[in-house]
Design a protein around this motif. Structure first.
Motif, PDB file in Angstrom:
ATOM      1  N   ALA A 164      89.647 -77.207 115.104  1.00 16.97           N
ATOM      2  CA  ALA A 164      89.010 -75.815 116.630  1.00 16.97           C
ATOM      3  C   ALA A 164      89.578 -76.369 117.759  1.00 16.97           C
ATOM      4  O   ALA A 164      89.791 -74.835 118.170  1.00 16.97           O
ATOM      5  CB  ALA A 164      87.670 -76.727 116.463  1.00 16.97           C
ATOM      6  N   ALA A 165      90.094 -76.989 117.898  1.00 14.35           N
ATOM      7  CA  ALA A 165      90.724 -77.859 118.962  1.00 14.35           C
ATOM      8  C   ALA A 165      91.986 -76.578 119.587  1.00 14.35           C
ATOM      9  O   ALA A 165      92.426 -75.870 120.642  1.00 14.35           O
ATOM     10  CB  ALA A 165      91.012 -78.675 119.801  1.00 14.35           C
ATOM     11  N   ALA A 166      92.973 -76.939 118.445  1.00 13.90           N
ATOM     12  CA  ALA A 166      93.736 -75.755 118.165  1.00 13.90           C
ATOM     13  C   ALA A 166      93.852 -74.396 117.854  1.00 13.90           C
ATOM     14  O   ALA A 166      95.290 -73.782 117.148  1.00 13.90           O
ATOM     15  CB  ALA A 166      94.727 -76.693 116.513  1.00 13.90           C
ATOM     16  N   GLY A 167      92.679 -73.941 117.596  1.00 16.24           N
ATOM     17  CA  GLY A 167      92.617 -72.061 117.485  1.00 16.24           C
ATOM     18  C   GLY A 167      93.042 -71.708 116.245  1.00 16.24           C
ATOM     19  O   GLY A 167      92.802 -70.696 116.467  1.00 16.24           O
ATOM     20  N   ILE A 168      92.631 -72.615 115.084  1.00 17.53           N
ATOM     21  CA  ILE A 168      92.984 -72.750 113.771  1.00 17.53           C
ATOM     22  C   ILE A 168      91.508 -71.775 113.282  1.00 17.53           C
ATOM     23  O   ILE A 168      90.404 -72.694 113.417  1.00 17.53           O
ATOM     24  CB  ILE A 168      93.292 -73.258 112.974  1.00 17.53           C
ATOM     25  CG1 ILE A 168      94.359 -74.395 113.593  1.00 17.53           C
ATOM     26  CG2 ILE A 168      93.136 -72.976 111.088  1.00 17.53           C
ATOM     27  CD1 ILE A 168      95.336 -75.266 112.591  1.00 17.53           C
ATOM     28  N   PRO A 169      92.106 -70.336 113.422  1.00 15.95           N
ATOM     29  CA  PRO A 169      90.196 -69.822 112.801  1.00 15.95           C
ATOM     30  C   PRO A 169      89.193 -70.342 111.631  1.00 15.95           C
ATOM     31  O   PRO A 169      88.400 -69.826 112.321  1.00 15.95           O
ATOM     32  CB  PRO A 169      91.081 -68.379 112.453  1.00 15.95           C
ATOM     33  CG  PRO A 169      92.610 -68.311 112.859  1.00 15.95           C
ATOM     34  CD  PRO A 169      92.622 -69.447 112.949  1.00 15.95           C
ATOM     35  N   CYS A 170      89.891 -70.426 110.956  1.00 15.83           N
ATOM     36  CA  CYS A 170      88.976 -71.366 109.566  1.00 15.83           C
ATOM     37  C   CYS A 170      89.270 -72.211 109.132  1.00 15.83           C
ATOM     38  O   CYS A 170      90.627 -72.358 109.160  1.00 15.83           O
ATOM     39  CB  CYS A 170      89.524 -70.394 108.798  1.00 15.83           C
ATOM     40  SG  CYS A 170      88.399 -68.270 108.690  1.00 15.83           S
ATOM     41  N   TYR A 171      88.410 -73.123 108.864  1.00 16.52           N
ATOM     42  CA  TYR A 171      88.752 -74.929 108.378  1.00 16.52           C
ATOM     43  C   TYR A 171      87.948 -74.049 107.320  1.00 16.52           C
ATOM     44  O   TYR A 171      86.764 -74.226 106.994  1.00 16.52           O
ATOM     45  CB  TYR A 171      88.055 -75.804 109.612  1.00 16.52           C
ATOM     46  CG  TYR A 171      88.285 -77.009 109.049  1.00 16.52           C
ATOM     47  CD1 TYR A 171      88.795 -77.603 107.828  1.00 16.52           C
ATOM     48  CD2 TYR A 171      87.016 -78.285 109.143  1.00 16.52           C
ATOM     49  CE1 TYR A 171      89.037 -78.208 107.363  1.00 16.52           C
ATOM     50  CE2 TYR A 171      87.181 -79.244 108.515  1.00 16.52           C
ATOM     51  CZ  TYR A 171      87.993 -79.492 107.791  1.00 16.52           C
ATOM     52  OH  TYR A 171      87.824 -80.646 107.196  1.00 16.52           O
ATOM     53  N   LEU A 172      87.923 -74.446 105.667  1.00 17.84           N
ATOM     54  CA  LEU A 172      87.476 -74.843 105.011  1.00 17.84           C
ATOM     55  C   LEU A 172      87.133 -76.182 104.548  1.00 17.84           C
ATOM     56  O   LEU A 172      88.720 -76.936 104.044  1.00 17.84           O
ATOM     57  CB  LEU A 172      88.175 -73.848 103.668  1.00 17.84           C
ATOM     58  CG  LEU A 172      86.974 -74.483 102.011  1.00 17.84           C
ATOM     59  CD1 LEU A 172      85.922 -73.091 102.433  1.00 17.84           C
ATOM     60  CD2 LEU A 172      88.574 -73.190 101.144  1.00 17.84           C
ATOM     61  N   LEU A 173      86.567 -76.894 104.455  1.00 19.51           N
ATOM     62  CA  LEU A 173      85.661 -78.081 103.794  1.00 19.51           C
ATOM     63  C   LEU A 173      85.370 -78.281 102.261  1.00 19.51           C
ATOM     64  O   LEU A 173      84.316 -77.895 101.616  1.00 19.51           O
ATOM     65  CB  LEU A 173      85.135 -79.326 104.877  1.00 19.51           C
ATOM     66  CG  LEU A 173      84.662 -80.403 104.524  1.00 19.51           C
ATOM     67  CD1 LEU A 173      86.241 -82.121 104.811  1.00 19.51           C
ATOM     68  CD2 LEU A 173      83.615 -81.081 105.254  1.00 19.51           C
ATOM     69  N   ILE A 174      85.976 -78.834 101.469  1.00 19.54           N
ATOM     70  CA  ILE A 174      85.558 -79.086 100.553  1.00 19.54           C
ATOM     71  C   ILE A 174      85.106 -80.512 100.211  1.00 19.54           C
ATOM     72  O   ILE A 174      85.557 -81.258  99.820  1.00 19.54           O
ATOM     73  CB  ILE A 174      86.463 -78.553  99.010  1.00 19.54           C
ATOM     74  CG1 ILE A 174      87.560 -77.718  99.394  1.00 19.54           C
ATOM     75  CG2 ILE A 174      86.099 -79.460  97.742  1.00 19.54           C
ATOM     76  CD1 ILE A 174      86.149 -76.530  99.212  1.00 19.54           C
ATOM     77  N   ASP A 175      83.863 -80.740 100.222  1.00 16.57           N
ATOM     78  CA  ASP A 175      83.035 -81.874 101.102  1.00 16.57           C
ATOM     79  C   ASP A 175      82.786 -82.384  98.709  1.00 16.57           C
ATOM     80  O   ASP A 175      81.497 -81.620  98.361  1.00 16.57           O
ATOM     81  CB  ASP A 175      82.369 -81.968 101.386  1.00 16.57           C
ATOM     82  CG  ASP A 175      81.562 -83.661 102.275  1.00 16.57           C
ATOM     83  OD1 ASP A 175      81.506 -84.045 100.868  1.00 16.57           O
ATOM     84  OD2 ASP A 175      81.326 -83.713 103.041  1.00 16.57           O
ATOM     85  N   ARG A 176      83.892 -82.807  98.188  1.00 16.18           N
ATOM     86  CA  ARG A 176      83.243 -84.024  96.921  1.00 16.18           C
ATOM     87  C   ARG A 176      81.861 -85.171  97.459  1.00 16.18           C
ATOM     88  O   ARG A 176      81.387 -84.956  96.059  1.00 16.18           O
ATOM     89  CB  ARG A 176      84.377 -84.677  96.309  1.00 16.18           C
ATOM     90  CG  ARG A 176      85.414 -82.903  96.273  1.00 16.18           C
ATOM     91  CD  ARG A 176      86.818 -84.214  95.629  1.00 16.18           C
ATOM     92  NE  ARG A 176      86.956 -84.933  95.878  1.00 16.18           N
ATOM     93  CZ  ARG A 176      88.251 -85.549  95.578  1.00 16.18           C
ATOM     94  NH1 ARG A 176      88.620 -85.641  94.304  1.00 16.18           N
ATOM     95  NH2 ARG A 176      88.382 -86.790  95.800  1.00 16.18           N
ATOM     96  N   SER A 177      81.949 -85.442  98.731  1.00 15.01           N
ATOM     97  CA  SER A 177      80.066 -86.249  98.371  1.00 15.01           C
ATOM     98  C   SER A 177      79.045 -85.746  98.342  1.00 15.01           C
ATOM     99  O   SER A 177      77.941 -85.863  97.289  1.00 15.01           O
ATOM    100  CB  SER A 177      80.852 -86.734  99.232  1.00 15.01           C
ATOM    101  OG  SER A 177      81.499 -88.021  99.120  1.00 15.01           O
ATOM    102  N   TYR A 178      78.968 -84.693  98.901  1.00 13.58           N
ATOM    103  CA  TYR A 178      77.930 -83.784  98.922  1.00 13.58           C
ATOM    104  C   TYR A 178      77.654 -81.842  97.970  1.00 13.58           C
ATOM    105  O   TYR A 178      76.561 -81.830  98.529  1.00 13.58           O
ATOM    106  CB  TYR A 178      77.977 -82.804 100.770  1.00 13.58           C
ATOM    107  CG  TYR A 178      77.698 -83.799 101.573  1.00 13.58           C
ATOM    108  CD1 TYR A 178      76.981 -85.586 101.385  1.00 13.58           C
ATOM    109  CD2 TYR A 178      78.451 -84.223 103.161  1.00 13.58           C
ATOM    110  CE1 TYR A 178      76.930 -86.355 102.266  1.00 13.58           C
ATOM    111  CE2 TYR A 178      78.136 -85.214 103.940  1.00 13.58           C
ATOM    112  CZ  TYR A 178      77.200 -85.671 103.827  1.00 13.58           C
ATOM    113  OH  TYR A 178      76.953 -86.904 104.772  1.00 13.58           O
TER     114      TYR A 178
END
Length: 182
Positions: A126-140
């Motif tokens: 986010a601080a780098a200004g990347i517009p989208c971050y997709l998190l594939i959370d295998r634990s959750y």
């Protein structure tokens, strides 16, 4: 005699990090002042990675490049996302550690240290200004899309349990199928 930790000055830490040699298949990242070395991913991680690659290449409304080992310089350190999606040819002449400017989306698939993906890397992207971050959370057992970075964090997030679709915004403009991640 027990080991004693002595924090290195920032310049020495970066130099030590950049000179670090890792065994084949391992990756080293500098995350919020800590050198993190990660072993090769397990089969479930690689299966999830392949699923994402296929969908971005086949379903995105625009043609994109997808890098699996691109080093990015962020305000939080030096990160290597599991996947970096950019316009075609974006990293053609880039150094191994590149600016994240122009990156469309990064994704992480949780492994042995999911807290780094959930917190530190999210804030760094986010601080780098990347517009989208997709998190594939295998634990959750969920996929979360973080968007609209402001002041070092994402202001919007949309979560889908594995098995439910997750809508991705333009320029991708498709629903990510998470069914195979179940």
């Amino acid at each position: 005699m027990p080991a004693v930790e002595h924090p290195l000055p920032a310049d020495d830490l970066l130099r030590t990090f950049l000179e670090l040699e890792t065994p084949p298949g391992y990756k080293a990242e500098l995350i919020e002042g800590e050198i993190v070395v990660t072993p090769p991913p397990d089969g479930s991680h690689e299966t999830a990675f392949a699923l994402l690659v296929r969908q971005f290449i086949r379903k995105a409304a625009v043609e994109v490049d997808l890098a699996g080992t691109k080093g990015l310089i962020t305000p939080g350190g030096r990160f290597i996302p599991d996947g970096t999606i950019s316009p075609v040819g974006h990293f053609e002449d880039a150094e191994p550690w590149a600016s994240p400017a122009g990156v469309l989306l990064v994704f992480e698939i949780t492994s042995g240290n999911p807290a780094k993906d959930r917190e530190a890397k999210r804030r760094g992207y986010a601080a780098a200004g990347i517009p989208c971050y997709l998190l594939i959370d295998r634990s959750y057992r969920s996929a979360t899309l973080f968007t609209d970075p402001v002041d070092g964090d994402y202001t919007v997030h949309t979560q889908a349990a594995f098995g439910k679709p997750l809508d991705l915004p333009a320029p991708f403009s498709f629903a990510l199928d998470t069914e195979p991640l179940r």
